[in-house]
Design a protein around this motif. Structure first.
Motif, PDB file in Angstrom:
ATOM      1  N   ASN A 247       0.664  -1.308   0.415  1.00 48.37           N
ATOM      2  CA  ASN A 247      -0.466   0.196   0.310  1.00 48.37           C
ATOM      3  C   ASN A 247       0.884   1.136  -0.233  1.00 48.37           C
ATOM      4  OD1 ASN A 247      -2.599  -0.931  -0.264  1.00 48.37           O
ATOM      5  ND2 ASN A 247      -2.103  -1.817   1.790  1.00 48.37           N
ATOM      6  N   ASP A 248       2.319   1.304  -0.468  1.00 46.62           N
ATOM      7  CA  ASP A 248       2.481   1.808  -0.844  1.00 46.62           C
ATOM      8  C   ASP A 248       3.806   3.009   0.339  1.00 46.62           C
ATOM      9  OD1 ASP A 248       3.917   4.472  -2.242  1.00 46.62           O
ATOM     10  OD2 ASP A 248       2.546   5.620  -2.440  1.00 46.62           O
ATOM     11  N   ALA A 249       3.699   2.124   1.627  1.00 45.49           N
ATOM     12  CA  ALA A 249       4.002   2.327   2.237  1.00 45.49           C
ATOM     13  C   ALA A 249       5.859   2.355   2.304  1.00 45.49           C
ATOM     14  CB  ALA A 249       4.232   0.957   3.670  1.00 45.49           C
ATOM     15  N   HIS A 250       6.314   3.318   2.496  1.00 44.10           N
ATOM     16  CA  HIS A 250       7.941   3.402   2.108  1.00 44.10           C
ATOM     17  C   HIS A 250       8.475   4.650   4.160  1.00 44.10           C
ATOM     18  CE1 HIS A 250      12.441   3.014   0.518  1.00 44.10           C
ATOM     19  NE2 HIS A 250      11.538   5.234   1.228  1.00 44.10           N
ATOM     20  N   ASP A 251       9.406   4.563   4.302  1.00 42.21           N
ATOM     21  CA  ASP A 251      10.720   5.057   5.163  1.00 42.21           C
ATOM     22  C   ASP A 251      11.578   4.896   4.633  1.00 42.21           C
ATOM     23  OD1 ASP A 251       9.668   7.278   8.361  1.00 42.21           O
ATOM     24  OD2 ASP A 251      11.852   5.610   7.871  1.00 42.21           O
ATOM     25  N   ASP A 252      12.266   6.089   4.720  1.00 38.29           N
ATOM     26  CA  ASP A 252      14.356   6.628   4.968  1.00 38.29           C
ATOM     27  C   ASP A 252      14.567   5.635   5.252  1.00 38.29           C
ATOM     28  OD1 ASP A 252      13.217   7.675   2.121  1.00 38.29           O
ATOM     29  OD2 ASP A 252      13.441   9.621   3.656  1.00 38.29           O
ATOM     30  N   ASP A 253      14.327   5.069   7.124  1.00 29.32           N
ATOM     31  CA  ASP A 253      15.495   4.673   7.590  1.00 29.32           C
ATOM     32  C   ASP A 253      14.287   3.700   8.840  1.00 29.32           C
ATOM     33  OD1 ASP A 253      17.679   3.916   9.078  1.00 29.32           O
ATOM     34  OD2 ASP A 253      18.188   5.922   9.166  1.00 29.32           O
ATOM     35  N   PRO A 254      13.972   2.908   8.358  1.00 26.71           N
ATOM     36  CA  PRO A 254      12.581   1.895   9.372  1.00 26.71           C
ATOM     37  C   PRO A 254      13.584   1.272  10.495  1.00 26.71           C
ATOM     38  CG  PRO A 254      13.359   0.694   7.775  1.00 26.71           C
ATOM     39  CD  PRO A 254      14.048   1.882   6.854  1.00 26.71           C
ATOM     40  N   GLN A 255      14.713   0.797  10.448  1.00 22.97           N
ATOM     41  CA  GLN A 255      15.410   0.407  11.565  1.00 22.97           C
ATOM     42  C   GLN A 255      15.147   1.843  12.748  1.00 22.97           C
ATOM     43  OE1 GLN A 255      16.919  -2.446  11.475  1.00 22.97           O
ATOM     44  NE2 GLN A 255      17.084  -2.622  14.042  1.00 22.97           N
ATOM     45  N   PRO A 256      15.703   2.529  12.890  1.00 22.08           N
ATOM     46  CA  PRO A 256      16.037   3.471  14.350  1.00 22.08           C
ATOM     47  C   PRO A 256      13.906   4.018  14.181  1.00 22.08           C
ATOM     48  CG  PRO A 256      15.835   4.996  12.383  1.00 22.08           C
ATOM     49  CD  PRO A 256      16.447   2.931  11.700  1.00 22.08           C
ATOM     50  N   LEU A 257      13.440   4.447  13.316  1.00 23.31           N
ATOM     51  CA  LEU A 257      11.978   4.416  13.549  1.00 23.31           C
ATOM     52  C   LEU A 257      10.785   3.322  14.566  1.00 23.31           C
ATOM     53  CD1 LEU A 257       9.201   5.624  13.478  1.00 23.31           C
ATOM     54  CD2 LEU A 257       9.101   4.126  10.983  1.00 23.31           C
ATOM     55  N   PHE A 258      11.136   1.748  13.880  1.00 24.78           N
ATOM     56  CA  PHE A 258      10.120   1.193  14.363  1.00 24.78           C
ATOM     57  C   PHE A 258      11.871   0.989  16.102  1.00 24.78           C
ATOM     58  CE2 PHE A 258       9.048   0.944  10.241  1.00 24.78           C
ATOM     59  CZ  PHE A 258       7.503   0.236  11.343  1.00 24.78           C
ATOM     60  N   GLU A 259      12.781   0.450  16.735  1.00 21.11           N
ATOM     61  CA  GLU A 259      13.100   0.439  17.250  1.00 21.11           C
ATOM     62  C   GLU A 259      12.694   1.776  18.885  1.00 21.11           C
ATOM     63  OE1 GLU A 259      17.563   0.344  17.661  1.00 21.11           O
ATOM     64  OE2 GLU A 259      17.659  -1.445  16.483  1.00 21.11           O
ATOM     65  N   PRO A 290      18.859   2.917   4.650  1.00 22.95           N
ATOM     66  CA  PRO A 290      20.075   2.288   3.902  1.00 22.95           C
ATOM     67  C   PRO A 290      20.873   1.250   4.685  1.00 22.95           C
ATOM     68  CG  PRO A 290      19.765   3.851   5.925  1.00 22.95           C
ATOM     69  CD  PRO A 290      18.556   3.335   5.755  1.00 22.95           C
ATOM     70  N   ARG A 291      20.140   0.313   4.850  1.00 23.12           N
ATOM     71  CA  ARG A 291      20.645  -1.627   5.161  1.00 23.12           C
ATOM     72  C   ARG A 291      20.043  -2.057   5.670  1.00 23.12           C
ATOM     73  NH1 ARG A 291      20.784   2.599   8.893  1.00 23.12           N
ATOM     74  NH2 ARG A 291      19.835   1.839  11.648  1.00 23.12           N
ATOM     75  N   PRO A 292      19.976  -3.822   6.149  1.00 20.34           N
ATOM     76  CA  PRO A 292      19.488  -4.956   5.910  1.00 20.34           C
ATOM     77  C   PRO A 292      19.028  -4.062   7.463  1.00 20.34           C
ATOM     78  CG  PRO A 292      21.258  -5.887   5.072  1.00 20.34           C
ATOM     79  CD  PRO A 292      21.581  -4.277   5.652  1.00 20.34           C
ATOM     80  N   PHE A 293      17.554  -4.898   7.350  1.00 26.95           N
ATOM     81  CA  PHE A 293      16.826  -4.571   8.818  1.00 26.95           C
ATOM     82  C   PHE A 293      17.613  -5.561   9.906  1.00 26.95           C
ATOM     83  CE2 PHE A 293      13.713  -4.123  12.122  1.00 26.95           C
ATOM     84  CZ  PHE A 293      13.250  -3.279  11.905  1.00 26.95           C
ATOM     85  N   ASP A 294      16.971  -4.868  10.982  1.00 24.97           N
ATOM     86  CA  ASP A 294      17.743  -6.140  11.377  1.00 24.97           C
ATOM     87  C   ASP A 294      16.609  -6.072  13.041  1.00 24.97           C
ATOM     88  OD1 ASP A 294      19.071  -8.134  14.133  1.00 24.97           O
ATOM     89  OD2 ASP A 294      20.727  -6.413  14.204  1.00 24.97           O
ATOM     90  N   TYR A 295      15.644  -8.162  12.402  1.00 19.75           N
ATOM     91  CA  TYR A 295      14.596  -7.700  13.589  1.00 19.75           C
ATOM     92  C   TYR A 295      14.703  -8.256  15.122  1.00 19.75           C
ATOM     93  CZ  TYR A 295      12.104  -7.814   9.349  1.00 19.75           C
ATOM     94  OH  TYR A 295      11.966  -7.388   8.024  1.00 19.75           O
ATOM     95  N   ALA A 296      16.746  -8.886  14.755  1.00 16.68           N
ATOM     96  CA  ALA A 296      17.028  -9.071  16.103  1.00 16.68           C
ATOM     97  C   ALA A 296      17.306  -8.035  17.184  1.00 16.68           C
ATOM     98  CB  ALA A 296      17.958 -10.452  16.042  1.00 16.68           C
ATOM     99  N   ALA A 297      17.396  -7.137  16.524  1.00 16.50           N
ATOM    100  CA  ALA A 297      17.753  -6.082  17.027  1.00 16.50           C
ATOM    101  C   ALA A 297      16.369  -5.173  17.456  1.00 16.50           C
ATOM    102  CB  ALA A 297      18.405  -4.890  16.790  1.00 16.50           C
ATOM    103  N   LEU A 298      15.795  -4.996  16.984  1.00 17.75           N
ATOM    104  CA  LEU A 298      14.421  -4.706  17.019  1.00 17.75           C
ATOM    105  C   LEU A 298      13.593  -5.663  18.521  1.00 17.75           C
ATOM    106  CD1 LEU A 298      11.832  -2.703  16.208  1.00 17.75           C
ATOM    107  CD2 LEU A 298      11.070  -4.867  15.143  1.00 17.75           C
TER     108      LEU A 298
END
Length: 378
Positions: A247-259, A290-298
């Motif tokens: 659904n056209d979801a996008h964020d430039d840097d999701p790792q800090p956002l979701f953490e 900019p980098r692969p998402f780290d689910y373990a870090a989340l």
């Protein structure tokens, strides 16, 4: 098959679940007039056996208000008629020995004017039209047929309208208990309203709900605080999809956002967090930013902030992948499409039995064909 932690019981919030196999939310567009039907009660009850079916059923996404609808024939939870009809569904699930929570949904800009009250524009964080489709019914040759159409251009929500959005979620959570649900899952994923506020690709606001991560996460935090205050955090889950392009979801840097999001939620005492890994319904290795998402870090960020809720993973899981996920720190595994064609999915996974193949032509809309007629094992 050898014993597996996938089939061991687990305490999750207010519930003791008999195993770790959860039924993910699946939109099926069979709630005619936005009201649950008798066929829906049959469908969910078929998948509610405590050992053969899901340990926890998460209902199809369910709009919290008339403006929250974005797809034809999806069931609401905002009128007395809908609450009463859902009660027949939850009663059927409980008679079968199961547990069911309702997924609370506001689609935001993923809607069409034909589905909105008085044909008004859908609402969104910003007046940015999604490059996405939604599902409506159209008349063709004298027959009602389902069709996917472009979403309509939304209008930006005013600052003074946001408290009413929060209150609609709170009221829907109370309606859920009235309708007999065991709890709720807030839909914060897949490019719908709460996810739209989170992501800088959809949120261009310059007020307290836009710009920095803390501002973009504000509405989700307010919704989760209101819902947990209304019914208790131990009956509340949340679904997130950090990198899906749905659904056209996008964020430039999701790792800090979701953490930031999971740290913000940790004190609320949630029953679980439900994480879609990769592209919803698609590639598990899909990435944004900019980098692969780290689910373990989340997960580590959530635990380090004091989050005790169960960690539920989702997207394309098999028994083998599920066991790997549990060994890696997950607590629950949600299965979606396999439950469409296999009401006894957990039994089949446990016994290594073959799976029925779902008929994709019957996924959205229609009658009981491809809905309640898939066979269980004898």
């Amino acid at each position: 098959m050898s014993p597996s932690p996938l089939f061991e019981p687990l305490r999750v919030g207010a519930w003791t679940l008999p195993h770790r196999v959860v039924m993910a939310p699946l939109t099926r567009n069979r709630a005619f007039g936005q009201v649950p039907t008798a066929a829906m009660a049959t469908y969910y009850a078929q998948r509610a056996h405590p050992q053969h079916g899901a340990s926890l059923i998460i209902s199809e996404a369910t709009p919290i208000s008339p403006e929250a609808h974005g797809y034809a024939d999806t069931p609401g939870l905002h009128s007395p008629q809908q609450i009463q009809a859902w009660r027949a569904v939850t009663d059927a699930v409980h008679r079968a020995g199961g547990r069911i929570v309702v997924q609370l949904w506001h689609v935001g800009r993923i809607s069409h004017t034909s589905l909105q009250p008085q044909g008004q524009a859908p609402v969104a964080p910003s007046a940015l039209r999604a490059q996405a489709k939604t599902f409506v019914f159209v008349e063709q040759d004298g027959q009602r047929r389902g069709a996917f159409v472009d979403t309509s251009e939304p209008r930006a929500l005013r600052l003074d309208e946001l408290p009413s959005i929060v209150d609609a979620y709170r009221q829907a959570a109370l309606h859920a208990l009235e309708a007999g649900f065991d709890g709720v899952e807030v839909h914060g994923a897949n490019g719908y309203l709460l996810d739209q506020f989170l992501r800088n690709g959809a949120n261009h606001r310059t007020d307290a709900y836009g710009g920095p991560i803390e501002n973009r996460a504000r509405l989700l935090g307010e919704v989760m605080a209101a819902v947990t205050e209304a019914i208790g955090g131990d009956r509340v889950g949340l679904r997130l999809s950090p990198v899906t392009p749905s659904n056209d979801a996008h964020d430039d840097d999701p790792q800090p956002l979701f953490e930031h999001v999971v740290r913000q939620l940790a004190p609320l005492g949630l029953a679980y967090l439900h994480i879609v890994e990769g592209q919803t319904g698609g590639a598990r290795d899909h990435q944004q930013g900019p980098r692969p998402f780290d689910y373990a870090a989340l997960r580590q960020a959530y635990r380090a902030a004091g989050g005790q809720g169960a960690w539920m993973v989702n997207n394309g899981y098999t028994r083998e992948l599920a066991e790997q996920a549990l060994a890696g720190g997950a607590d629950l595994v949600a299965f979606g499409r396999p439950f469409i064609a296999n009401p006894d999915l957990t039994r089949r996974l446990r016994e290594g039995a073959p799976l029925n193949t779902p008929d994709r032509a019957t996924f959205y809309g229609g009658d009981e064909r491809g809905y309640t007629d898939y066979p269980a094992l004898p």
